[in-house]
Design an enzyme around this catalytic site. Sequence first.
Site, PDB file in Angstrom:
ATOM      1  N   LYS A   1       6.903  -2.731  12.705  1.00  0.00           N
ATOM      2  CA  LYS A   1       5.661  -2.231  12.784  1.00  0.00           C
ATOM      3  C   LYS A   1       5.183  -2.437  14.455  1.00  0.00           C
ATOM      4  O   LYS A   1       4.478  -1.843  14.745  1.00  0.00           O
ATOM      5  CB  LYS A   1       4.740  -3.057  12.111  1.00  0.00           C
TER       6      LYS A   1
ATOM      7  N   LYS B   1      12.935   5.387   4.583  1.00  0.00           N
ATOM      8  CA  LYS B   1      12.317   5.309   3.303  1.00  0.00           C
ATOM      9  C   LYS B   1      11.125   6.094   3.158  1.00  0.00           C
ATOM     10  O   LYS B   1      10.430   6.437   4.238  1.00  0.00           O
ATOM     11  CB  LYS B   1      11.860   3.735   2.959  1.00  0.00           C
TER      12      LYS B   1
ATOM     13  N   LYS C   1       3.815   5.936   3.021  1.00  0.00           N
ATOM     14  CA  LYS C   1       2.465   6.058   3.119  1.00  0.00           C
ATOM     15  C   LYS C   1       2.382   6.507   4.736  1.00  0.00           C
ATOM     16  O   LYS C   1       1.352   7.541   4.771  1.00  0.00           O
ATOM     17  CB  LYS C   1       1.553   4.977   2.846  1.00  0.00           C
TER      18      LYS C   1
HETATM   19  P1  TYM Z   1       3.440  -1.483   0.091  1.00  0.00           P
HETATM   20  O1  TYM Z   1       2.045  -1.301  -0.073  1.00  0.00           O
HETATM   21  O2  TYM Z   1       4.068  -1.092   1.354  1.00  0.00           O
HETATM   22  O3  TYM Z   1       4.154  -0.824  -1.235  1.00  0.00           O
HETATM   23  C1  TYM Z   1       3.681  -1.519  -2.449  1.00  0.00           C
HETATM   24  C2  TYM Z   1       5.272  -1.265  -3.177  1.00  0.00           C
HETATM   25  O4  TYM Z   1       5.733   0.012  -3.043  1.00  0.00           O
HETATM   26  C3  TYM Z   1       7.174  -0.595  -2.680  1.00  0.00           C
HETATM   27  N1  TYM Z   1       7.643   0.876  -2.073  1.00  0.00           N
HETATM   28  C4  TYM Z   1       8.871   1.380  -2.511  1.00  0.00           C
HETATM   29  N2  TYM Z   1       9.631   1.150  -3.424  1.00  0.00           N
HETATM   30  C5  TYM Z   1      10.662   2.222  -3.336  1.00  0.00           C
HETATM   31  N3  TYM Z   1      10.996   3.094  -2.330  1.00  0.00           N
HETATM   32  C6  TYM Z   1      10.039   3.207  -1.598  1.00  0.00           C
HETATM   33  N4  TYM Z   1      10.220   4.300  -0.416  1.00  0.00           N
HETATM   34  C7  TYM Z   1       8.994   2.349  -1.533  1.00  0.00           C
HETATM   35  N5  TYM Z   1       7.736   2.261  -0.423  1.00  0.00           N
HETATM   36  C8  TYM Z   1       7.156   1.102  -1.030  1.00  0.00           C
HETATM   37  C9  TYM Z   1       7.232  -1.965  -2.151  1.00  0.00           C
HETATM   38  O5  TYM Z   1       8.311  -2.322  -2.019  1.00  0.00           O
HETATM   39  C10 TYM Z   1       5.922  -2.558  -2.532  1.00  0.00           C
HETATM   40  O6  TYM Z   1       6.467  -3.224  -3.979  1.00  0.00           O
HETATM   41  N6  TYM Z   1       3.546  -6.279   1.809  1.00  0.00           N
HETATM   42  C11 TYM Z   1       3.431  -5.434   0.338  1.00  0.00           C
HETATM   43  C12 TYM Z   1       2.136  -5.725  -0.480  1.00  0.00           C
HETATM   44  C13 TYM Z   1       2.197  -6.911  -0.751  1.00  0.00           C
HETATM   45  C14 TYM Z   1       2.824  -7.686  -1.736  1.00  0.00           C
HETATM   46  C15 TYM Z   1       2.218  -8.857  -1.821  1.00  0.00           C
HETATM   47  C16 TYM Z   1       3.686  -7.401  -2.586  1.00  0.00           C
HETATM   48  C17 TYM Z   1       1.095  -7.895  -0.133  1.00  0.00           C
HETATM   49  N7  TYM Z   1       1.280  -9.314  -1.020  1.00  0.00           N
HETATM   50  C18 TYM Z   1       2.641  -9.738  -2.749  1.00  0.00           C
HETATM   51  C19 TYM Z   1       4.030  -8.319  -3.733  1.00  0.00           C
HETATM   52  C20 TYM Z   1       3.487  -9.522  -3.627  1.00  0.00           C
HETATM   53  C21 TYM Z   1       3.375  -4.017   0.863  1.00  0.00           C
HETATM   54  O7  TYM Z   1       3.002  -3.664   1.984  1.00  0.00           O
HETATM   55  O8  TYM Z   1       3.591  -3.024  -0.082  1.00  0.00           O
END
Ligand code: TYM
Length: 334
Positions: free
Chosen positions: A115, A197, A200
Amino acid sequence: MLDGKKTLFSGMQATGQLTLGNYLGALKNWVHLSDEYQCFFSVVDLHSITVRQNPTELRQRARNLLALYIAAGLDPEKNCIYYQSHVSGHAELSWILSCYTYMGELSRMTQFKDKAAKHADNINAGLFTYPVLMAADILLYQTDVVPVGDDQRQHLELTRDIALRFNHIYGDVFTIPEAYYGKSGARIMSLQDASKKMSKSDENPNASIYLLDAPEVIMRKFKRAVTDSDTKIIYTEQKPEIKNLLDIYMATTGIGEQEAVASFEGKGYAKLKEEVGEAVVACLEPIQKRHSDLIKNKDYLDGVIKSNAEKANYYAAKTLRKVQKKVGFPVRVR
Ligand code: TYM
């Protein structure tokens, strides 16, 4: 353990539109696990501002995301579905935990490095301490299990390290959480470049399927998906584009690897893309329909937001009070 059940926490950022990767890697598993656990599903808006956001859009996206949780099948009567910013305990615990986290640990986080490279003009302190806030999210609810996609692995390890370090000093304060990764779908790749990957924030809209994409858009994106120049449909790391399409197919239909590969025997890539597209449309259509109904129902959503924030605050305060006492903050006079 809360009310006799083990606790589950997970969250998603409301930055950009939710992708099929988010759904298959996380949200779908949340729904499966939600009966078994006492669940907290947060829209993590505090995390979102580590990257510049348009305030009006952020608010809209956060509401859309909260409605998507429900539309995907999470019952807000049984699961606590809330905005992270409505529970101040997240930020308070994050501060405390940041005093038990080392700069060296945070500098090793690959997501921070990625990032920081992408937003070189805005490498703010929040981006650096982002994983501490994530640890606070999880530890605040004495979480046993955290269902996430593979890209969160390093953050989950750090959360465990912070919790163990804290417990080592102060006794058994935090439950040590375990990560949960689904059998298939833990890493869905971009449709345009299978080495990245699905994300978004990808600038190329053809790279990602968004959960609210119309069926014809989904079909078109699969049709344009990049493949190799071979013709064989086999599941191997050597053919990442085909493997990704098969992963999506398996995760959306629940069909196992051997059966999936067998069903495409003798078929070409065009047919594979078409069938994967159809499977995704069939999986997303009911969610889209529920989402469109929900988002119109303002009073219902507002009610969910209010009552669930109260519930989350109640549980968060319990852990926070315990932690504050342990580190030596004065007890409040009532
Ligand atoms: P975020 O918003 O980027 O993604 C949300 C969830 O989606 C999963 N994910 C994927 N899984 C498979 N293939 C992909 N291409 C893919 N892209 C995203 C992510 O692994 C995630 O589970 N930091 C975290 C949010 C967060 C969080 C937490 C998660 C904040 N606090 C506490 C768990 C526990 C994030 O940015 O996810």
